[in-house]
Design an enzyme around this catalytic site. Structure first.
Site: not given
Ligand code: NDP
Length: 280
Positions: A47, A91, A114
Site C-alpha cells: 500500500k 492495519q 478504510d
C-alpha cells in the site's frame, strides 16, 4: 471473459496521479502497524508503494506486539490532531490485548481511510453520497462499472457477511444508486443449500475465505462471478472460486490474483485523496 482488475486499477491510479498533481495536493496517509504479522507487513509495504506511485505521502508507524490499547489510542490521538495527516489506517488484525472496535472508534471519522468507523458505516448504509466507502466493496463496484456490468434488477448473491466485505457490499448493491438497485441475498455459514441458492444468482460474489469453495454446481450459465477471496495454499494464492471449472460457465469472472485485490489498493488511494481534498 476475465475481468482484469490489475489493468482497471492501473488506469484508475494513473488518473488519480494526474488529479493529485494538477490540484497541487499532498495527501498524507498514516499507516499504523502493530506487531510483526508477515501478511500485514507485506500489505502495508504494498500500500505504501502504491501511495508513492500516485503522489500520496505515507507515514509508517510501527509498534511492538506488546503495545497496550492505551498506547495505541495515544498514537491515534496524535494522528487525529496532526493537521498534515489526512488519512489513518490501522492495519488489522491487532494483537489480542487490543480491542479492535475501540481502536476504530478512536479514529477521527474525517480521517478514516478504510471507512470502518461506525459513523461512516452508518452514513454509508443510509446512502449518504459524501462518505468514505470501505476499499474492497468500493473496488468491486468500480470493477462492475468498468466492465459495464448491469446490476439493476439483477439477483446478486453475496457469500460472506463480514463487516469489511460482504455486508457493506450487499448493502451498497441493494441501494438506489449506480451499481445498485440489485436484489441481494446475503449468505453465510448457516445458509442452507448454498449451491442451489447461488445457482439463482446473476452475479455471484464470493467473500468467505475458503479456497476453491465455489464449484461449477454453484453457477448459473452466463453468470458474473466476482472472487474476493485471498487464500494461501503453500506459496500460491488462490481465490474462493475454483476458477478452472467455473470460468467456462461465466460471462465475466475475476481471477485471483489480479482481480479484486489491486482494486482494493486503488480505492485506498482514492479514499485518501478524497479525505485530503474535502475533509469528509
Ligand atoms: P471473514 O472471515 O471475516 O468472513 C467470512 C464470511 O464467510 C463469514 O460471514 C462466514 O460466515 C462466511 N463463511 C465462512 N465459511 C463459510 C461457508 N463454508 N459457507 C458459507 N459462508 C461461509 O472474512 P473477510 O470478509 O474478511 O474476507 C473474506 C475473504 O476475502 C478472505 O479470503 C480474505 O482474505 C479476502 N479479502 C480480500 C480482499 C481483497 O482485497 N481482495 C480484502 C479483504 C478480504 P459466518 O458469518 O456465519 O461465520
Amino acid at each position: 471473459m476475465d475481468i482484469d482488475g490489475k489493468r482497471v486499477a492501473k488506469e484508475f491510479q494513473e488518473r488519480l496521479k494526474q488529479k493529485i498533481a494538477k490540484e497541487g495536493l499532498t495527501p498524507t496517509l498514516a499507516f499504523v502497524l502493530v506487531g510483526e504479522d508477515p501478511p500485514s507487513q507485506s500489505y502495508v509495504k504494498m500500500k505504501g508503494k502504491a501511495c508513492a506511485e500516485v503522489g500520496i505521502h505515507s507515514i509508517k508507524i510501527e509498534l511492538p506486539e506488546s503495545t497496550s490499547e492505551l498506547e495505541l489510542l495515544n498514537v491515534i490521538k496524535k494522528l487525529n490532531s496532526d493537521s498534515t495527516v489526512h488519512g489513518i489506517l490501522v492495519q488489522m488484525p491487532l494483537p489480542k490485548q487490543i480491542n479492535e472496535q475501540k481502536i476504530l472508534l478512536a479514529i477521527d471519522p474525517g480521517k478514516d481511510a478504510d471507512g470502518f468507523h461506525p459513523i461512516n458505516v452508518g452514513k454509508m448504509i443510509t446512502g449518504d453520497p459524501n462518505v468514505i466507502i470501505p476499499c474492497t466493496p468500493l473496488g468491486v463496484l468500480k470493477l462492475l462499472e468498468a466492465y459495464n456490468i448491469e446490476t439493476c434488477s439483477k439477483h446478486v448473491v453475496v457469500l460472506g457477511r463480514s463487516n469489511i466485505v460482504g455486508r457493506p457490499l450487499a448493502n451498497l448493491l441493494s441501494q438506489k444508486r449506480a451499481q445498485g438497485n440489485a436484489t441481494v441475498t446475503l449468505a453465510h455459514s448457516l445458509t442452507k443449500d448454498l449451491p442451489a441458492l447461488c445457482k439463482q444468482a446473476d452475479i455471484l460474489i464470493a467473500a468467505l475465505g475458503k479456497a476453491n469453495f465455489v464449484t461449477k454446481e454453484f453457477i448459473k450459465p452466463g453468470a458474473v462471478v466476482i472472487d474476493v477471496g485471498i487464500n494461501r495454499i503453500d506459496s500460491k494464492i488462490v481465490g474462493d472460486v475454483n476458477y478452472g471449472e467455473v470460468a467456462p460457465l461465466t460471462s465475466y469472472i475475476t481471477p485471483v490474483p489480479g482481480g479484486v485485490g489491486p482494486m482494493t489498493i486503488a480505492m485506498l488511494l482514492e479514499n485518501t485523496y478524497l479525505l485530503a481534498k474535502s475533509g469528509l
